[in-house]
Design an enzyme around this catalytic site. Structure first.
Site, mmCIF file in Angstrom:
data_model
loop_
_atom_site.group_PDB
_atom_site.id
_atom_site.type_symbol
_atom_site.label_atom_id
_atom_site.label_comp_id
_atom_site.label_asym_id
_atom_site.label_seq_id
_atom_site.Cartn_x
_atom_site.Cartn_y
_atom_site.Cartn_z
ATOM 1 N N ASP A 103 0.859 -1.184 0.000
ATOM 2 C CA ASP A 103 0.000 0.000 0.000
ATOM 3 C C ASP A 103 0.899 1.238 0.000
ATOM 4 O O ASP A 103 1.822 1.327 -0.803
ATOM 5 C CB ASP A 103 -0.970 -0.060 1.187
ATOM 6 C CG ASP A 103 -1.941 1.109 1.262
ATOM 7 O OD1 ASP A 103 -2.924 1.106 0.498
ATOM 8 O OD2 ASP A 103 -1.730 2.015 2.082
ATOM 9 N N HIS A 300 -6.922 -6.265 -1.453
ATOM 10 C CA HIS A 300 -5.887 -5.257 -1.228
ATOM 11 C C HIS A 300 -4.868 -5.638 -0.157
ATOM 12 O O HIS A 300 -3.724 -5.206 -0.220
ATOM 13 C CB HIS A 300 -6.554 -3.938 -0.833
ATOM 14 C CG HIS A 300 -5.581 -2.837 -0.573
ATOM 15 N ND1 HIS A 300 -4.738 -2.348 -1.556
ATOM 16 C CD2 HIS A 300 -5.295 -2.130 0.566
ATOM 17 C CE1 HIS A 300 -3.992 -1.380 -1.042
ATOM 18 N NE2 HIS A 300 -4.299 -1.236 0.230
#
Length: 321
Positions: A103, A300
């Site tokens: 991320d 994610h």
């Protein structure tokens, strides 16, 4: 250092005190987390890397957890964040390290390798690929409509997202970790958009936890953010345009160390505008890219959703250096 347990300590780096979790002995591997996370995001990797013969170190990044949280927004630029990791390697007595990021930690890792290839001998990015500097100020090209704005624009105004997220940190993290995972249903609002007059969490319920996240895991995250708040992490987003300005001297530069990219095919990031062109052509900007791995059904939270596959990919990459 004992290889069988995770050790915690605080080191001085780049003018701040940084909390780190570490395990194992051997070549240094630094693990950089993203938003809204902590060192705990790498709990599965710390053990696997230590058992494979590496010194694995996962800091709470600047603004998070038990690491210092400077007040000024301009203290959270990419240059500060890269400087923190260079200083961390110094504090650990290492001449070089491999840096891995997920991320927001992925741009930090990519830029560590871009700016200091003498200190970072290889790099891996999870979820977010290396993205070369564009020709326009980033916030000017983010999606917006009459009814909604891209979530990174919603994060720009100090205090707004904090007020929403800090009402109930546990519910916030539950919604975010489920909503970004491969287990969340698709559909609903347009990709990454926040309705005007609503909030980031608008319309997100409290579904059952995904199978990769336990109540105890959520307790750890909630306790960290209940203590620290969300401002530090949100300040990273508030430097997106400033980062674009600061990186002007490096426009066109390429990441020249061995690299790995791993993402889930259900990660919203890989659906962002331009990713369908960038990811297949990543080798143009990262010429020593060893592999691009797309994990089917993964969302994610790459290294938490698919720890075994991510661990295998990282260790194979490290052993090939």
């Amino acid at each position: 250092m004992a290889s069988g347990e995770i050790n915690h300590r605080t080191v001085e780096t780049n003018g701040i005190r940084m909390h780190i979790a570490e395990r194992g002995e051997g070549p240094l591997v630094v693990l950089c987390h993203g938003f809204p996370e902590s060192w705990y995001s790498w709990r599965h990797q710390l053990s696997a890397l230590a058992d494979a013969g590496y010194h694995a170190v996962a800091p709470d990044m600047r603004g998070y957890g038990r690491t210092d949280r400077p007040e000024a927004i301009d203290q959270y630029t990419l240059l500060h964040l890269v400087g923190d990791i260079v200083g961390l390697v110094d504090a650990l007595g290492g001449a070089q390290a491999v840096v891995i990021g997920h991320d927001w930690g992925a741009p930090v890792a990519w830029h560590c390798a871009l700016l200091r290839p003498d200190r970072f001998r290889a790099v891996a990015g999870l979820s977010v690929p290396y993205r070369p500097r564009g020709g326009a100020r980033p916030t000017t090209v983010m999606p917006r409509t009459e009814d909604a704005v891209f979530y990174q624009l919603y994060f720009q105004e100090p205090g707004v997202a904090e007020a929403e997220f800090e009402q109930n940190p546990r519910q916030t993290l539950h919604a975010m970790l489920h909503g970004g995972s491969g287990d969340a249903p698709r559909g609903g609002r347009p990709l990454g958009m926040v309705p005007k007059g609503g909030g980031f969490l608008s319309g997100r319920g409290a579904p059952a936890l995904p199978p990769w996240l336990t109540e105890a895991d959520l307790d750890v995250y909630a306790a960290e953010f209940a203590r620290s708040g969300f401002r530090g992490g949100l300040n990273w987003y508030r430097n997106i345009d400033r980062n674009w300005e600061l990186m002007a001297p490096f426009a066109g530069a390429r990441v020249e160390v061995p690299a790995l990219y791993v993402a889930g095919d259900r990660d919203l990031v890989v659906s962002f505008p331009g990713m369908d062109q960038l990811i297949p052509n990543l080798g143009r900007f990262v010429p020593k890219l060893r592999d691009t791995i797309m994990l089917p059904g993964c969302g994610h939270w790459t290294q938490q959703e698919r720890p075994d596959e991510v661990n295998r990919a990282i260790i194979e990459f490290l052993r090939g250096l």
